[in-house]
Design a protein around this motif. Structure first.
Motif, mmCIF file in Angstrom:
data_model
loop_
_atom_site.group_PDB
_atom_site.id
_atom_site.type_symbol
_atom_site.label_atom_id
_atom_site.label_comp_id
_atom_site.label_asym_id
_atom_site.label_seq_id
_atom_site.Cartn_x
_atom_site.Cartn_y
_atom_site.Cartn_z
ATOM 1 N N GLY A 70 -9.994 -10.847 10.148
ATOM 2 C CA GLY A 70 -10.965 -10.838 9.059
ATOM 3 C C GLY A 70 -10.717 -9.830 7.953
ATOM 4 N N TYR A 71 -9.646 -9.050 8.023
ATOM 5 C CA TYR A 71 -9.341 -8.094 6.975
ATOM 6 C C TYR A 71 -8.597 -8.807 5.846
ATOM 7 C CZ TYR A 71 -10.601 -4.543 10.396
ATOM 8 O OH TYR A 71 -11.275 -3.784 11.317
ATOM 9 N N THR A 72 -8.866 -8.394 4.608
ATOM 10 C CA THR A 72 -8.241 -9.017 3.440
ATOM 11 C C THR A 72 -7.710 -7.949 2.493
ATOM 12 O OG1 THR A 72 -10.344 -9.064 2.234
ATOM 13 C CG2 THR A 72 -9.786 -11.025 3.534
ATOM 14 N N ASP A 73 -7.053 -8.380 1.428
ATOM 15 C CA ASP A 73 -6.555 -7.483 0.371
ATOM 16 C C ASP A 73 -5.754 -6.312 0.933
ATOM 17 O OD1 ASP A 73 -7.830 -9.098 -1.525
ATOM 18 O OD2 ASP A 73 -9.663 -7.912 -1.449
ATOM 19 N N ILE A 74 -4.843 -6.587 1.825
ATOM 20 C CA ILE A 74 -4.001 -5.544 2.409
ATOM 21 C C ILE A 74 -3.106 -4.996 1.305
ATOM 22 C CG2 ILE A 74 -2.206 -5.036 4.106
ATOM 23 C CD1 ILE A 74 -3.368 -7.459 5.710
ATOM 24 N N THR A 75 -3.239 -3.690 1.020
ATOM 25 C CA THR A 75 -2.503 -3.114 -0.102
ATOM 26 C C THR A 75 -1.478 -2.067 0.295
ATOM 27 O OG1 THR A 75 -4.202 -1.438 -0.459
ATOM 28 C CG2 THR A 75 -4.409 -3.477 -1.713
ATOM 29 N N GLU A 76 -1.625 -1.484 1.473
ATOM 30 C CA GLU A 76 -0.711 -0.411 1.868
ATOM 31 C C GLU A 76 -0.532 -0.410 3.376
ATOM 32 O OE1 GLU A 76 -1.465 3.369 -0.004
ATOM 33 O OE2 GLU A 76 -0.734 4.425 1.743
#
Length: 113
Positions: A70-76
């Motif tokens: 369910g996690y989104t917008d992984i940036t780092e």
């Protein structure tokens, strides 16, 4: 100061992440890791547990596992002491730091960033 070997290793890892992320996004349609910043920590990324005993999950593999939860917008993504620290948004839309076991791919815990 980073030595030349580490700079080359980081460049190779970043390139592999971009190529692997594109392939992963095309196959699954779920995670695009081409925009993820891989933080330099002096460690190289593994090929995942299926590559051999004691191996780490790769960045695309761990990003896929996190997105499935369910996690989104992984940036780092930062590899530290064999585990991953990931910056992403949780189900409520908050920025969080996610701590993932590098060998099992399981989320150990997360904290609001």
């Amino acid at each position: 100061m980073m030595n030349f070997g580490k700079v080359i290793a980081f460049a190779l890892i970043a390139g592999a992440v971009a190529v692997g992320g594109t392939a992963l996004a095309q196959q699954t349609g779920k995670v695009n890791v081409t925009g993820i910043r891989l933080a330099a920590s002096g460690e190289s990324d593994g090929n995942g547990p299926e590559a051999g005993k004691g191996e780490r999950f790769s960045v695309p593999q761990v990003a896929q596992r996190v997105s499935e939860q369910g996690y989104t917008d992984i940036t780092e993504v930062e590899l530290e002491d064999g585990n991953y620290e990931i910056k992403a948004r949780d189900k409520e839309g908050r920025w969080v730091e996610i701590y993932v076991d590098g060998r099992t791919g399981k989320v150990m815990h997360s904290e609001v960033d």
